[in-house]
Design an enzyme around this catalytic site. Structure first.
Site, PDB file in Angstrom:
ATOM      1  N   SER A 142      -3.826   0.908  -0.017  1.00 22.50           N
ATOM      2  CA  SER A 142      -5.172   1.430  -0.200  1.00 22.50           C
ATOM      3  C   SER A 142      -6.161   0.763   0.764  1.00 22.50           C
ATOM      4  O   SER A 142      -7.235   1.287   1.007  1.00 22.50           O
ATOM      5  CB  SER A 142      -5.630   1.191  -1.636  1.00 22.50           C
ATOM      6  OG  SER A 142      -5.608  -0.196  -1.908  1.00 22.50           O
ATOM      7  N   CYS A 152       1.202  -0.666  -1.927  1.00 17.05           N
ATOM      8  CA  CYS A 152       0.145  -0.759  -2.943  1.00 17.05           C
ATOM      9  C   CYS A 152       0.784  -0.612  -4.329  1.00 17.05           C
ATOM     10  O   CYS A 152       1.493   0.362  -4.590  1.00 17.05           O
ATOM     11  CB  CYS A 152      -0.854   0.364  -2.692  1.00 17.05           C
ATOM     12  SG  CYS A 152      -2.158   0.492  -3.903  1.00 17.05           S
TER      13      CYS A 152
HETATM   14  N1  DGL Z   1      -3.582  -2.658  -3.064  1.00 18.88           N
HETATM   15  C1  DGL Z   1      -3.689  -2.245  -4.427  1.00 18.88           C
HETATM   16  C2  DGL Z   1      -2.569  -2.770  -5.267  1.00 18.88           C
HETATM   17  O1  DGL Z   1      -1.704  -3.464  -4.792  1.00 18.88           O
HETATM   18  C3  DGL Z   1      -4.938  -2.668  -5.101  1.00 18.88           C
HETATM   19  C4  DGL Z   1      -6.158  -2.325  -4.417  1.00 18.88           C
HETATM   20  C5  DGL Z   1      -6.841  -1.120  -4.965  1.00 18.88           C
HETATM   21  O2  DGL Z   1      -7.205  -1.100  -6.148  1.00 18.88           O
HETATM   22  O3  DGL Z   1      -7.050  -0.271  -4.141  1.00 18.88           O
HETATM   23  O4  DGL Z   1      -2.525  -2.502  -6.433  1.00 18.88           O
END
Ligand code: DGL
Length: 271
Positions: free
Chosen positions: A11, A73
């Site tokens: 993300s 993510c």
């Molecule tokens: N990179 C996302 C994860 O690992 C979290 C960041 C988001 O909430 O966008 O869950």
């Protein structure tokens, strides 16, 4: 000939904590990183949004020559991966997408812990993906999932290591139950949290091992490629790396440099 690269989708810039660990473990493989910073955070997104945004990211990475995509993510791995694997990828023979949850759980379950505290976004916590995956591998491990909904936005705002961040981490961790506090291992199940590992460590009274996912996912990918030589042999290995974000490349560059201590040359992508 078109290169067959490994793609990373996150993300935002948090997925660098995974891609950079993979870069160290598998330095020759060509990689492309895509962070959807324009639409981050994903942690409070609906299921249909997680699926659509993540799939758009996969299609973009396919266009860039990626054959194997790591959905770095957790929120997207928990909320979108299964649907993508079952309903979308069958139309794209030869393309593969892997998440970070299963490999993290496989690696961590080998370490002999009995009470694991999983810190994550709300989307990942609500999905209960971690307790479910641990139960499949070793149901005797107690797995408690705790959402930390404010942390990602603070990290993206460059607050890691500041007093504001420490105060927020302390405030959130003060809400842990006695059983959660009693864990013998803490898993940072969000790619942004390694940026604040020191702030998290600081908030705990006793020394508990804190794991981030970079090394766990990298170890698992090394093992996956060893078990699948037909996939590994098709991947291109010139040590080439490219980094893209959908939002400001300049901002991503700054956050990445603060965290990694070296310059990452981001370019802007349009999904
Ligand atoms: N990179 C996302 C994860 O690992 C979290 C960041 C988001 O909430 O966008 O869950």
């Amino acid at each position: 000939m078109r290169a067959n690269k490994i793609g990373f989708f996150d993300s935002g810039v948090g997925g660098l904590t995974v891609s950079e660990a993979v870069r160290v473990a598998l330095p020759d493989y060509d990689t492309v990183y895509l962070g959807d910073t324009a639409r981050a955070p994903y942690g409070a997104r609906r299921h249909d949004q997680l699926v659509e945004f993540t799939w758009q990211g996969c299609l973009w990475l396919f266009e860039k020559g990626c054959e194997l995509i790591i959905i770095a993510c957790n929120s997207a791995s928990a909320g979108a991966l299964r649907e993508i694997q079952q309903k979308r990828l069958p139309d794209y023979p030869g393309k593969r997408a892997l998440g970070v949850i299963r490999p993290t759980v496989e690696e961590l379950s080998k370490r002999g812990f009995s009470n694991v505290l999983v810190l994550s976004t709300s989307a990942t916590q609500k999905s209960q993906a971690y307790p479910r995956e641990f139960a499949k591998i070793n149901p005797t491990i107690l797995v408690q999932s705790h959402a930390c909904p404010r942390w990602v936005a603070l990290v993206e705002a460059g607050k890691a290591g500041t007093q504001d961040m420490r105060d927020e981490v302390k405030r959130e961790l003060a809400t842990l139950s006695p059983l959660e506090k009693n864990s013998d291992a803490i898993l940072l199940a969000c790619t942004h949290y390694p940026f604040i590992k020191k702030d998290i460590d600081h908030a705990f009274d006793q020394a508990v091992p804190i794991f981030d996912q970079g090394d766990l996912v990298a170890a698992s990918l090394v093992d996956y490629l060893r078990r699948h030589p037909e996939i590994a042999s098709g991947l291109s290995r010139h040590g080439q790396r490219a980094y893209f974000v959908t939002g400001s490349a300049k901002e991503a560059q700054k956050t990445a440099q603060d965290f990694l201590g070296y310059m990452v040359n981001f370019r802007q992508a349009k999904l």
